[in-house]
Design an enzyme around this catalytic site. Structure first.
Site, PDB file in Angstrom:
ATOM      1  CG  HIS A  46     -28.379  11.440  17.750  1.00 39.19           C
ATOM      2  ND1 HIS A  46     -28.941  12.699  18.246  1.00 39.19           N
ATOM      3  CD2 HIS A  46     -27.294  11.955  16.975  1.00 39.19           C
ATOM      4  CE1 HIS A  46     -28.016  13.674  17.777  1.00 39.19           C
ATOM      5  NE2 HIS A  46     -27.105  13.270  17.346  1.00 39.19           N
ATOM      6  NE  ARG A  71     -23.622   9.140  16.937  1.00 38.15           N
ATOM      7  CZ  ARG A  71     -24.177   9.990  16.025  1.00 38.15           C
ATOM      8  NH1 ARG A  71     -23.512  10.698  15.391  1.00 38.15           N
ATOM      9  NH2 ARG A  71     -25.363   9.632  15.562  1.00 38.15           N
ATOM     10  CG  ASP A  85     -14.179  -1.600  30.285  1.00 39.39           C
ATOM     11  OD1 ASP A  85     -13.168  -1.410  29.615  1.00 39.39           O
ATOM     12  OD2 ASP A  85     -14.267  -1.167  31.302  1.00 39.39           O
ATOM     13  CG  ASP A 174     -24.959  18.174  15.045  1.00 39.09           C
ATOM     14  OD1 ASP A 174     -25.901  18.924  15.357  1.00 39.09           O
ATOM     15  OD2 ASP A 174     -24.454  17.071  15.335  1.00 39.09           O
TER      16      ASP A 174
END
Length: 255
Positions: A46, A71, A85, A174
């Site tokens: 987001h 996230r 990475d 959600d």
């Protein structure tokens, strides 16, 4: 910079307080670290934060010696690899709705034989591939999956049971949409869903997580078995600004 101490705290059952950093700013990371957060979650779902912004935020976290995960908005190996990475100690995968979704997340975070992550000389391993790195990374990295859809609720048992998943995070926003009460994150149906899913997660020996914006939220969910708590940098800034302006305007007789 690989370090297994954060995952060790998680596996030991220690309650952990963190924040989504949804402001594309290394300075915001530093300030939250100075405030004393247990960990941070760079939010690549987001907001505008991509791998190029995330790597600078991860550097800031490492300088302040605070664990940082990310996230990632797309549950694909090539996307998740860029954040890992760059130095993230793990990922949170949103909208996990099946065992296959959860397994894909594990495969992206863990190297063989635990997963399918590709090995290269990158920032996370000091640009080298020493023989002991894969084992160290597999010990240190954390896999967080979010259950926040109707299908995720219905298939929660198989998601929770997926080998390699460390944390099942329950997203109230959600979930409120999935349960037909959009935005009502404190609706009884949302609270009941989080509580019942938390029971299953804890019974399976995994860590449950959710959003906790206040100390009252933390106390409420801790009593029900939640271990991992997240607020957001944006919410903290907005809430503090509103509180300051409310009190300051009252002090000078303004509305």
């Amino acid at each position: 910079m690989i370090d297994a101490s954060f995952r060790a705290r998680l596996l030991a059952g220690e309650p952990l307080l963190g924040a989504f950093v949804n402001i594309e700013s290394p300075t915001a990371v530093e300030m939250l670290a100075v405030a004393g957060m247990d960990f941070l979650m760079v939010d690549g779902e987001h907001g505008p934060i991509g791998p190029a912004e995330a790597v600078e935020m991860i550097r800031a976290a490492e300088a302040r010696r605070i664990p940082v995960l990310s996230r990632v908005g797309e549950n694909t190996q090539q996307v998740m690899a860029k954040y890992l990475d760059a130095g993230a100690l793990g990922t949170m995968t949103p909208l996990v709705s099946s065992r296959e979704d959860a397994r894909r997340a594990v495969d992206s975070v863990k190297y063989p034989p635990l997963g399918k992550r590709g090995l290269a000389g990158v920032r996370a391993n000091d640009f080298e591939t020493p023989p002991d790195y894969v084992a160290k990374a597999n010990d240190a990295t954390v896999v967080v999956v979010q259950v926040e859809t109707r299908a995720g609720i219905d298939r929660a048992d198989e998601i929770i049971a997926t080998e390699g998943v460390d944390v099942v995070f329950l997203g109230p926003s959600d979930l409120s949409v999935a349960l037909g009460v959009p935005g009502e994150t404190k609706h009884p149906s949302v609270l009941d869903a989080i509580a019942s899913l938390t029971e299953k997660i804890v019974a399976a020996g995994k860590a449950a997580g959710t959003i906790a914006r206040t100390s009252e939220d933390v106390a409420y969910w801790l009593e029900r078995g939640v271990q991992v708590f997240l607020t957001s940098a944006g919410a903290l800034l907005l809430g503090s600004a509103r509180e300051y302006l409310r009190d300051a305007r009252a002090a000078v007789g303004m509305r």
